[in-house]
Design an enzyme around this catalytic site. Sequence first.
Site, mmCIF file in Angstrom:
data_model
loop_
_atom_site.group_PDB
_atom_site.id
_atom_site.type_symbol
_atom_site.label_atom_id
_atom_site.label_comp_id
_atom_site.label_asym_id
_atom_site.label_seq_id
_atom_site.Cartn_x
_atom_site.Cartn_y
_atom_site.Cartn_z
ATOM 1 N N ALA A 265 0.810 -1.205 0.000
ATOM 2 C CA ALA A 265 0.000 0.000 0.000
ATOM 3 C C ALA A 265 0.850 1.265 0.000
ATOM 4 O O ALA A 265 0.471 2.270 -0.605
ATOM 5 C CB ALA A 265 -0.942 0.005 1.204
ATOM 6 N N ASN B 217 -6.451 3.175 10.765
ATOM 7 C CA ASN B 217 -5.702 2.044 11.294
ATOM 8 C C ASN B 217 -5.526 2.084 12.804
ATOM 9 O O ASN B 217 -5.140 1.092 13.414
ATOM 10 C CB ASN B 217 -4.315 1.988 10.646
ATOM 11 N N SER C 260 -3.338 -3.395 0.434
ATOM 12 C CA SER C 260 -2.153 -4.127 0.868
ATOM 13 C C SER C 260 -2.550 -5.536 1.271
ATOM 14 O O SER C 260 -3.401 -5.721 2.145
ATOM 15 C CB SER C 260 -1.487 -3.412 2.046
ATOM 16 N N ALA C 261 -1.924 -6.535 0.657
ATOM 17 C CA ALA C 261 -2.335 -7.924 0.869
ATOM 18 C C ALA C 261 -2.184 -8.374 2.304
ATOM 19 O O ALA C 261 -3.006 -9.132 2.820
ATOM 20 C CB ALA C 261 -1.539 -8.843 -0.060
ATOM 21 N N HIS C 262 -1.120 -7.931 2.989
ATOM 22 C CA HIS C 262 -0.861 -8.474 4.320
ATOM 23 C C HIS C 262 -1.814 -7.931 5.376
ATOM 24 O O HIS C 262 -1.790 -8.379 6.525
ATOM 25 C CB HIS C 262 0.592 -8.247 4.730
ATOM 26 N N CYS D 82 6.471 4.814 17.939
ATOM 27 C CA CYS D 82 7.880 4.926 18.308
ATOM 28 C C CYS D 82 8.729 5.146 17.059
ATOM 29 O O CYS D 82 9.007 4.204 16.324
ATOM 30 C CB CYS D 82 8.343 3.669 19.028
#
Length: 396
Positions: free
Chosen positions: A70, A156, A204-206, A337
């Site tokens: 992505a 997200n 995004s595939a993952h 972070c």
Amino acid sequence: AIYLDNHSTTRLDPRVLDAMMPWLTARYGNAGSTTHEMGREAREAVERARDQVGRAVGAVPDEIVFTSGATEAINLAILGSASRPGRDRSHAVSLATEHRATLDPLAHLARHGRAVTLLDVASQSASEPCGTVTADAIARAIRPETFLVSLLLANNEIGTIQPVGEIAEAIRDRGCLVHVDASQALGRITVNVDDLGCDLASFSAHKFHGPKGAGCLFVRRRGRPCRIDPLTHGGGQERGLRCGTLDVPAIVGMGAAAEIAARECSAEMPRITKLRDRLWNALAASIPEIAINGPPLDAPAVRLGNNLNIRIGGVDGQSLLATLAAEGVAASSGSACSSAEPAPSHVLRAIGLSEDDARSSLRFGLSRFTTAEEIDHAAAILAAGVSRLRGQLRGI
């Protein structure tokens, strides 16, 4: 281990691995070398995957451009639309709560003389759903020179679902492209590019149980065709928009994962949502001074069913993460972070949380592989960890 960080990445579905394995072993041809059978087989596998992804999101195969993920797709959408020839446009509109994959290329454009407007979203205390933006606000931000509006369909961090279809309809005649970052959406809500009214959409595939290193950009060709410039040159692959040898196993895996995600979403999301609510109810019953970040959990139209973002008063999120990790529970913090001194999440700050509240926040993301037993165990571990940390703070 109990994995509850599925907004970060998801477990590869065994069915997807099965689809990929032949292309990782015996069927290793280059999809660009079609003068022989192995190359033609690879090309056919890529085109099957293109059709699978297209069907999953309501596109035709020729509108799917495969990328490495992505981030590359978003960069291609933003930078590729900014450099279109013959366009005297120099302004982009987006939101303060976007992913860094959107904010960073927009910042790059700003450093090179383009104007970028990042709109505020509804705060945690607003009457509108937390994290959303209205179509009117987007329309007011558009200028004659605006070339792009880029929106994250599902956030997200806090799971907010933007009213993208309504926004796209309101600005249809304003002459700018609409890009949707749908990375978190496929497999969790129904995604149809025509219903969204977008010109560009990244995936995004993952994020939906496919392999890492595979993604795609939807580039509209029907109705109002969209033209963008490539970021890479050399070889002419993917209609010249993304040159380089195609990763056939990853693309095959993305196709299989997209097909499964679209087919099973309506059946598996109610179960996942119930588990998310089970987690919240267990935590709320055992941890004082706990609150939800983002839209209400009982508002599925504006919040992803697998998302839970919480803040726990007086407890540092990083310390809680360490406690969870020590017991084999994977989650993430409201703090991103990026250095030795973690900065509070820009998303949580954008919805009005203080630095302390942002730093005391945790994010949980559930998936099709999450079980009720895992939820109950994780809730007990977190409650015990909060009690122990608060006791330490009180000197007990």
